[in-house]
Design a protein around this motif. Sequence first.
Motif, PDB file in Angstrom:
ATOM      1  N   TYR A  49       0.625  -1.124   0.204  1.00  0.00           N
ATOM      2  CA  TYR A  49      -0.049   0.391  -0.279  1.00  0.00           C
ATOM      3  C   TYR A  49       1.271   1.448   0.001  1.00  0.00           C
ATOM      4  N   PRO A  50       0.524   2.530  -0.104  1.00  0.00           N
ATOM      5  CA  PRO A  50       0.851   3.510  -0.256  1.00  0.00           C
ATOM      6  C   PRO A  50       1.200   3.490   0.992  1.00  0.00           C
ATOM      7  N   VAL A  51       3.171   4.471   0.914  1.00  0.00           N
ATOM      8  CA  VAL A  51       3.620   5.059   2.073  1.00  0.00           C
ATOM      9  C   VAL A  51       2.130   6.381   2.814  1.00  0.00           C
ATOM     10  N   GLY A  52       1.699   5.857   4.343  1.00  0.00           N
ATOM     11  CA  GLY A  52       1.169   6.823   4.596  1.00  0.00           C
ATOM     12  C   GLY A  52      -0.513   5.750   4.374  1.00  0.00           C
ATOM     13  N   THR A  53      -0.447   5.078   4.442  1.00  0.00           N
ATOM     14  CA  THR A  53      -1.677   4.132   4.459  1.00  0.00           C
ATOM     15  C   THR A  53      -1.978   3.848   6.551  1.00  0.00           C
ATOM     16  N   LYS A  54      -2.669   3.885   6.429  1.00  0.00           N
ATOM     17  CA  LYS A  54      -3.040   3.928   7.910  1.00  0.00           C
ATOM     18  C   LYS A  54      -3.898   1.604   8.574  1.00  0.00           C
ATOM     19  N   PHE A  55      -3.164   1.894   8.788  1.00  0.00           N
ATOM     20  CA  PHE A  55      -4.072  -0.091   9.367  1.00  0.00           C
ATOM     21  C   PHE A  55      -3.993  -0.392  10.891  1.00  0.00           C
ATOM     22  N   LEU A  56      -5.469  -1.575  10.818  1.00  0.00           N
ATOM     23  CA  LEU A  56      -5.273  -1.494  12.263  1.00  0.00           C
ATOM     24  C   LEU A  56      -5.387  -3.230  12.388  1.00  0.00           C
ATOM     25  N   ILE A  57      -4.394  -3.761  13.011  1.00  0.00           N
ATOM     26  CA  ILE A  57      -3.744  -4.548  13.669  1.00  0.00           C
ATOM     27  C   ILE A  57      -3.876  -5.243  15.410  1.00  0.00           C
ATOM     28  N   GLN A  58      -3.541  -6.056  15.452  1.00  0.00           N
ATOM     29  CA  GLN A  58      -2.977  -6.793  16.863  1.00  0.00           C
ATOM     30  C   GLN A  58      -2.352  -7.053  16.676  1.00  0.00           C
ATOM     31  N   ALA A  59      -1.397  -6.170  17.950  1.00  0.00           N
ATOM     32  CA  ALA A  59       0.049  -5.856  18.382  1.00  0.00           C
ATOM     33  C   ALA A  59      -0.314  -5.871  19.427  1.00  0.00           C
ATOM     34  N   LYS A  60       1.432  -6.447  20.414  1.00  0.00           N
ATOM     35  CA  LYS A  60       1.969  -6.662  22.146  1.00  0.00           C
ATOM     36  C   LYS A  60       2.860  -5.495  22.112  1.00  0.00           C
ATOM     37  N   VAL A  61       3.585  -5.723  22.631  1.00  0.00           N
ATOM     38  CA  VAL A  61       4.938  -4.629  23.317  1.00  0.00           C
ATOM     39  C   VAL A  61       5.643  -5.346  22.945  1.00  0.00           C
ATOM     40  N   THR A  62       6.689  -5.495  22.828  1.00  0.00           N
ATOM     41  CA  THR A  62       7.751  -6.286  23.124  1.00  0.00           C
ATOM     42  C   THR A  62       9.442  -5.788  23.813  1.00  0.00           C
ATOM     43  N   CYS A  63      10.307  -6.244  23.544  1.00  0.00           N
ATOM     44  CA  CYS A  63      11.378  -6.203  23.523  1.00  0.00           C
ATOM     45  C   CYS A  63      12.545  -7.035  22.866  1.00  0.00           C
TER      46      CYS A  63
END
Length: 96
Positions: A49-63
């Motif tokens: 998709y073009p740069v700047g496209t917005k998405f809704l995702i499922q994510a978690k904070v990790t390191c």
Amino acid sequence: MSNYRTVAIETYSGRGTTSSEGVRARPLPGQNLDTSMNVECSSKMRKGYPVGTKFLIQAKVTCKEGGTPFLYSHYNQPYKVINAEEADTLIRGLGV
């Protein structure tokens, strides 16, 4: 999926950063996440998709091994393309 949450993200150009990725992703403001945090997610999604496209995702904070925290979403995780208005509505609705 423990510790996963719904996050609205956007893609941006990775040029001029230390990343080898041409297209990166970051969380949108208003979600109690650092907007400079990187998102590890599907490269097919980011580059499809073009740069700047917005998405809704499922994510978690990790390191990794005490490194800088980032958002992680498995590359096969479903996602939804959203517009700016939908992103604002969703962020307000998440109550974060």
